[in-house]
Motif scaffolding. Sequence first.
Motif, mmCIF file in Angstrom:
data_model
loop_
_atom_site.group_PDB
_atom_site.id
_atom_site.type_symbol
_atom_site.label_atom_id
_atom_site.label_comp_id
_atom_site.label_asym_id
_atom_site.label_seq_id
_atom_site.Cartn_x
_atom_site.Cartn_y
_atom_site.Cartn_z
ATOM 1 N N SER A 1 11.979 17.312 57.759
ATOM 2 C CA SER A 1 11.988 17.012 59.113
ATOM 3 C C SER A 1 13.228 16.244 59.628
ATOM 4 O O SER A 1 13.213 15.182 58.819
ATOM 5 C CB SER A 1 10.594 16.704 59.673
ATOM 6 N N GLY A 2 13.631 16.661 60.771
ATOM 7 C CA GLY A 2 14.490 15.485 61.386
ATOM 8 C C GLY A 2 15.850 15.643 61.230
ATOM 9 O O GLY A 2 16.854 15.260 61.821
ATOM 10 N N LYS A 3 16.310 16.400 60.393
ATOM 11 C CA LYS A 3 17.826 16.826 60.045
ATOM 12 C C LYS A 3 17.960 18.144 59.534
ATOM 13 O O LYS A 3 17.037 18.838 58.894
ATOM 14 C CB LYS A 3 18.681 15.614 59.354
ATOM 15 N N SER A 4 19.401 18.542 59.437
ATOM 16 C CA SER A 4 19.679 20.016 58.841
ATOM 17 C C SER A 4 20.013 19.591 57.261
ATOM 18 O O SER A 4 20.321 18.468 56.813
ATOM 19 C CB SER A 4 20.867 20.601 59.628
ATOM 20 N N HIS A 5 19.833 20.632 56.617
ATOM 21 C CA HIS A 5 20.138 20.509 54.986
ATOM 22 C C HIS A 5 20.876 21.927 54.622
ATOM 23 O O HIS A 5 20.736 22.875 55.027
ATOM 24 C CB HIS A 5 18.580 20.540 54.318
ATOM 25 N N GLY B 1 14.950 21.859 63.275
ATOM 26 C CA GLY B 1 13.930 22.245 64.072
ATOM 27 C C GLY B 1 14.226 22.132 65.393
ATOM 28 O O GLY B 1 13.300 22.442 66.374
ATOM 29 N N LEU B 2 15.533 21.593 65.825
ATOM 30 C CA LEU B 2 15.746 21.506 67.150
ATOM 31 C C LEU B 2 16.920 22.678 67.395
ATOM 32 O O LEU B 2 16.770 23.848 66.718
ATOM 33 C CB LEU B 2 16.631 20.121 67.388
ATOM 34 N N SER B 3 17.663 22.593 68.499
ATOM 35 C CA SER B 3 18.525 23.425 68.886
ATOM 36 C C SER B 3 19.768 23.436 68.016
ATOM 37 O O SER B 3 20.994 23.016 68.578
ATOM 38 C CB SER B 3 19.008 23.466 70.334
ATOM 39 N N ASN B 4 19.726 23.778 66.606
ATOM 40 C CA ASN B 4 20.837 23.877 65.798
ATOM 41 C C ASN B 4 21.808 25.256 65.915
ATOM 42 O O ASN B 4 21.246 26.047 66.484
ATOM 43 C CB ASN B 4 20.692 23.820 64.390
ATOM 44 N N THR B 5 23.096 24.793 65.898
ATOM 45 C CA THR B 5 23.943 26.022 66.047
ATOM 46 C C THR B 5 24.826 25.991 64.674
ATOM 47 O O THR B 5 25.210 25.216 64.199
ATOM 48 C CB THR B 5 24.930 25.743 67.299
ATOM 49 N N LEU B 6 25.126 27.197 64.155
ATOM 50 C CA LEU B 6 25.658 27.442 62.977
ATOM 51 C C LEU B 6 26.826 28.210 63.341
ATOM 52 O O LEU B 6 26.919 29.381 63.776
ATOM 53 C CB LEU B 6 24.937 28.262 62.044
ATOM 54 N N THR B 7 27.934 27.619 63.281
ATOM 55 C CA THR B 7 29.159 28.528 63.418
ATOM 56 C C THR B 7 29.939 28.633 62.036
ATOM 57 O O THR B 7 30.025 27.649 61.286
ATOM 58 C CB THR B 7 30.319 27.246 64.306
#
Length: 121
Positions: free
Chosen positions: A83-87, A113-119
């Motif tokens: 939790s808390g960050k992307s991996h 778990g938040l509004s992440n964007t993958l570009t």
Amino acid sequence: ATDAAGNTSALSQPIDPPIGHGGTKDAATVEVTNVRQHWDHTATIKGTADPSSEIKLYDGTSSVGSATTGADGKWSFQTSDLSGKSHAFTAEQVDTTGHVVGTSSGEAIIGSGLSNTLTGT
């Protein structure tokens, strides 16, 4: 090497990769095939590699643990709390002497778990 007169040459330089791994022709294949997030903020990462081999897993450049493949070449790894960050997980296959003989061709990405964007490209 020793000649007929008994003269012995100096040692050669070490070979990398070690003999028996023959560079890319004989390179091991290790892949991340599935990632499943769980309600407790952990994830199970699954993949394939050569049968009965050791797999080391990394989150970015940090080692997070290892797994051993079965006779069918499948492996599975349970993460700790994510939790808390992307991996971004990758895997390496190592031989019995610790030499890397294969690396995953991509990453298993898990968002925070938040509004992440993958570009990507």
